[in-house]
Design a protein around this motif. Sequence first.
Motif, PDB file in Angstrom:
ATOM      1  N   GLU A 117       0.773  -1.417  -0.046  1.00 46.07           N
ATOM      2  CA  GLU A 117      -0.015  -0.112  -0.043  1.00 46.07           C
ATOM      3  C   GLU A 117       0.681   1.216  -0.509  1.00 46.07           C
ATOM      4  O   GLU A 117       0.386   2.242  -0.175  1.00 46.07           O
ATOM      5  CB  GLU A 117      -0.539   0.009   1.100  1.00 46.07           C
ATOM      6  N   VAL A 118       1.851   0.746   1.373  1.00 47.39           N
ATOM      7  CA  VAL A 118       2.804   2.160   1.610  1.00 47.39           C
ATOM      8  C   VAL A 118       3.626   2.385  -0.080  1.00 47.39           C
ATOM      9  O   VAL A 118       3.902   3.550  -1.024  1.00 47.39           O
ATOM     10  CB  VAL A 118       3.778   2.311   1.958  1.00 47.39           C
ATOM     11  N   PHE A 119       3.439   1.949  -1.209  1.00 49.85           N
ATOM     12  CA  PHE A 119       4.874   1.281  -2.111  1.00 49.85           C
ATOM     13  C   PHE A 119       4.454   1.964  -3.373  1.00 49.85           C
ATOM     14  O   PHE A 119       4.502   2.252  -4.603  1.00 49.85           O
ATOM     15  CB  PHE A 119       5.581   0.202  -2.213  1.00 49.85           C
ATOM     16  N   GLY A 120       2.640   1.609  -3.200  1.00 51.05           N
ATOM     17  CA  GLY A 120       1.947   2.410  -4.263  1.00 51.05           C
ATOM     18  C   GLY A 120       1.726   3.514  -4.317  1.00 51.05           C
ATOM     19  O   GLY A 120       0.716   4.398  -5.264  1.00 51.05           O
ATOM     20  N   ARG A 121       1.910   4.232  -3.044  1.00 49.23           N
ATOM     21  CA  ARG A 121       0.843   5.981  -2.946  1.00 49.23           C
ATOM     22  C   ARG A 121       1.891   6.475  -3.072  1.00 49.23           C
ATOM     23  O   ARG A 121       3.121   6.200  -2.922  1.00 49.23           O
ATOM     24  CB  ARG A 121       0.969   5.892  -1.137  1.00 49.23           C
ATOM     25  N   THR A 122       1.605   8.051  -4.093  1.00 47.95           N
ATOM     26  CA  THR A 122       2.103   8.330  -4.360  1.00 47.95           C
ATOM     27  C   THR A 122       1.524  10.411  -4.092  1.00 47.95           C
ATOM     28  O   THR A 122       0.488  10.209  -3.770  1.00 47.95           O
ATOM     29  CB  THR A 122       1.517   8.807  -6.096  1.00 47.95           C
ATOM     30  N   ASP A 123       2.409  10.938  -3.614  1.00 45.18           N
ATOM     31  CA  ASP A 123       2.440  11.950  -3.116  1.00 45.18           C
ATOM     32  C   ASP A 123       1.405  13.095  -3.364  1.00 45.18           C
ATOM     33  O   ASP A 123       2.472  13.415  -4.779  1.00 45.18           O
ATOM     34  CB  ASP A 123       3.363  12.424  -1.738  1.00 45.18           C
ATOM     35  N   GLU A 124       0.736  13.935  -3.211  1.00 44.85           N
ATOM     36  CA  GLU A 124       0.889  15.402  -4.128  1.00 44.85           C
ATOM     37  C   GLU A 124       1.118  16.338  -3.454  1.00 44.85           C
ATOM     38  O   GLU A 124       1.668  16.629  -2.302  1.00 44.85           O
ATOM     39  CB  GLU A 124      -0.973  14.768  -3.226  1.00 44.85           C
ATOM     40  N   VAL A 125       1.999  16.298  -5.042  1.00 45.32           N
ATOM     41  CA  VAL A 125       2.912  18.281  -4.707  1.00 45.32           C
ATOM     42  C   VAL A 125       2.433  19.529  -5.147  1.00 45.32           C
ATOM     43  O   VAL A 125       1.993  19.026  -6.122  1.00 45.32           O
ATOM     44  CB  VAL A 125       4.155  17.457  -5.191  1.00 45.32           C
ATOM     45  N   PRO A 126       1.731  19.949  -3.828  1.00 46.55           N
ATOM     46  CA  PRO A 126       0.898  21.196  -4.614  1.00 46.55           C
ATOM     47  C   PRO A 126       2.121  21.867  -5.941  1.00 46.55           C
ATOM     48  O   PRO A 126       3.207  21.808  -5.412  1.00 46.55           O
ATOM     49  CB  PRO A 126       0.564  22.407  -3.282  1.00 46.55           C
ATOM     50  N   ALA A 127       1.383  22.787  -5.904  1.00 49.37           N
ATOM     51  CA  ALA A 127       1.667  23.746  -7.052  1.00 49.37           C
ATOM     52  C   ALA A 127       3.260  24.954  -6.361  1.00 49.37           C
ATOM     53  O   ALA A 127       2.203  25.152  -4.842  1.00 49.37           O
ATOM     54  CB  ALA A 127       0.467  24.570  -7.664  1.00 49.37           C
ATOM     55  N   PRO A 128       4.158  25.188  -6.547  1.00 48.16           N
ATOM     56  CA  PRO A 128       5.122  25.830  -6.521  1.00 48.16           C
ATOM     57  C   PRO A 128       4.531  27.746  -5.738  1.00 48.16           C
ATOM     58  O   PRO A 128       3.560  27.994  -7.126  1.00 48.16           O
ATOM     59  CB  PRO A 128       5.735  25.547  -7.232  1.00 48.16           C
ATOM     60  N   GLY A 129       5.271  27.870  -5.268  1.00 43.63           N
ATOM     61  CA  GLY A 129       4.700  29.730  -4.879  1.00 43.63           C
ATOM     62  C   GLY A 129       5.835  30.689  -5.788  1.00 43.63           C
ATOM     63  O   GLY A 129       6.808  30.071  -6.262  1.00 43.63           O
ATOM     64  N   ASP A 130       5.150  31.786  -5.164  1.00 45.36           N
ATOM     65  CA  ASP A 130       6.507  32.547  -6.322  1.00 45.36           C
ATOM     66  C   ASP A 130       8.238  32.281  -6.108  1.00 45.36           C
ATOM     67  O   ASP A 130       8.715  32.338  -7.195  1.00 45.36           O
ATOM     68  CB  ASP A 130       6.254  33.727  -5.768  1.00 45.36           C
ATOM     69  N   ALA A 131       8.563  31.724  -4.681  1.00 43.95           N
ATOM     70  CA  ALA A 131       9.805  32.028  -4.444  1.00 43.95           C
ATOM     71  C   ALA A 131      10.817  30.620  -5.600  1.00 43.95           C
ATOM     72  O   ALA A 131      11.303  30.429  -5.676  1.00 43.95           O
ATOM     73  CB  ALA A 131      10.555  31.565  -3.171  1.00 43.95           C
ATOM     74  N   VAL A 132       9.502  29.361  -5.704  1.00 45.24           N
ATOM     75  CA  VAL A 132       9.851  28.205  -6.270  1.00 45.24           C
ATOM     76  C   VAL A 132      10.139  28.425  -7.945  1.00 45.24           C
ATOM     77  O   VAL A 132      10.864  28.128  -8.219  1.00 45.24           O
ATOM     78  CB  VAL A 132       9.241  27.511  -5.835  1.00 45.24           C
ATOM     79  N   ARG A 133       8.877  28.900  -7.769  1.00 45.84           N
ATOM     80  CA  ARG A 133       8.739  29.197  -9.204  1.00 45.84           C
ATOM     81  C   ARG A 133      10.102  30.579  -9.741  1.00 45.84           C
ATOM     82  O   ARG A 133      10.587  29.931 -11.249  1.00 45.84           O
ATOM     83  CB  ARG A 133       7.272  29.744  -9.657  1.00 45.84           C
ATOM     84  N   SER A 134      10.547  31.209  -8.711  1.00 44.39           N
ATOM     85  CA  SER A 134      11.746  31.927  -9.962  1.00 44.39           C
ATOM     86  C   SER A 134      13.033  31.182  -9.537  1.00 44.39           C
ATOM     87  O   SER A 134      13.372  30.836 -10.352  1.00 44.39           O
ATOM     88  CB  SER A 134      12.230  32.968  -8.428  1.00 44.39           C
ATOM     89  N   LEU A 135      13.300  29.841  -8.911  1.00 47.97           N
ATOM     90  CA  LEU A 135      14.082  28.509  -9.303  1.00 47.97           C
ATOM     91  C   LEU A 135      13.849  28.011 -10.119  1.00 47.97           C
ATOM     92  O   LEU A 135      14.920  27.954 -11.006  1.00 47.97           O
ATOM     93  CB  LEU A 135      13.907  27.981  -7.865  1.00 47.97           C
ATOM     94  N   LEU A 136      12.276  27.176 -10.833  1.00 48.34           N
ATOM     95  CA  LEU A 136      12.125  26.951 -12.327  1.00 48.34           C
ATOM     96  C   LEU A 136      12.800  28.016 -13.288  1.00 48.34           C
ATOM     97  O   LEU A 136      13.127  27.465 -14.377  1.00 48.34           O
ATOM     98  CB  LEU A 136      11.185  26.318 -11.852  1.00 48.34           C
ATOM     99  N   ALA A 137      12.489  28.913 -12.596  1.00 48.15           N
ATOM    100  CA  ALA A 137      12.878  29.894 -14.163  1.00 48.15           C
ATOM    101  C   ALA A 137      13.988  29.957 -14.516  1.00 48.15           C
ATOM    102  O   ALA A 137      14.164  30.851 -15.814  1.00 48.15           O
ATOM    103  CB  ALA A 137      12.076  30.862 -13.997  1.00 48.15           C
ATOM    104  N   GLN A 138      15.012  29.516 -14.200  1.00 42.62           N
ATOM    105  CA  GLN A 138      16.286  29.582 -13.905  1.00 42.62           C
ATOM    106  C   GLN A 138      16.854  28.471 -14.591  1.00 42.62           C
ATOM    107  O   GLN A 138      17.350  27.592 -14.404  1.00 42.62           O
ATOM    108  CB  GLN A 138      17.479  29.715 -12.587  1.00 42.62           C
ATOM    109  N   ASP A 139      17.719  28.795 -16.027  1.00 41.28           N
ATOM    110  CA  ASP A 139      18.638  27.093 -16.562  1.00 41.28           C
ATOM    111  C   ASP A 139      20.027  27.305 -16.594  1.00 41.28           C
ATOM    112  O   ASP A 139      21.028  27.763 -16.124  1.00 41.28           O
ATOM    113  CB  ASP A 139      17.726  27.745 -18.123  1.00 41.28           C
TER     114      ASP A 139
END
Length: 240
Positions: A54-76
Amino acid sequence: MTRRSRAQRPIRIRRVAGWAAGVAVGAVVGVLLATTTQDWQEEREARDVERRAEVFGRTDEVPAPGDAVRSLLAQDSLVAIDPLLADRLPEDDVRRAEAILAESPVPARIAYLTYPDTTDDGYTTSGAAAQWSTGVGEEGHYVVLWDNGNRESVAVGLETHYVETRTDGQPGPALIRVAAEMAAWEAEALPTAPAEPNDSDYWGGVGGGIAAAGLFGTFIVLPLFALLRWYVGSRRRKVS
């Protein structure tokens, strides 16, 4: 044979029969105990397998990132920096850390981010790492280096490694130390199925179960049986 010996013979026979009965009872109780314990262990292992599946098949739901994390994702870049902290990291240290990560045999990235003192920052210590790594989506290792010297390590598609190097002090040298450690991490693939339960039983096999039953009967049941016989005999002598 004297009259006294003939009179004592039935008593000896009863004693032998009594001890034989005690041995038989001890053996039966020991076998029942071993069997019951074995059944209990097998049921426990079956429940454990179900829980792991049961634990192995479980997937965690990751919420949408906020402004700070989006700024990290925008950097290549292999080193993503919170724009509010850009002036804290010397450019030479950032370039050196990126060069180290670029030579890593396993994809690795580092983010330098403001530590969330409250939930008003829009992310948590574990949430930011999960949002950033999920947003990048590349298999590999990810470490968030916080501006207070702490760190959070996650991985995508691999077993997570934990940063052992010192991350306090000046952020530039800490960034380089973390990059050097990550470059040495191996790619340990995630398991594709739950781990199999241990085949060894509680008693260590059939022989162990028989030995346990014998020990239980010898050192527990027989002493109790002897105590019971002594008590009954003393009561009879008092009555007579």
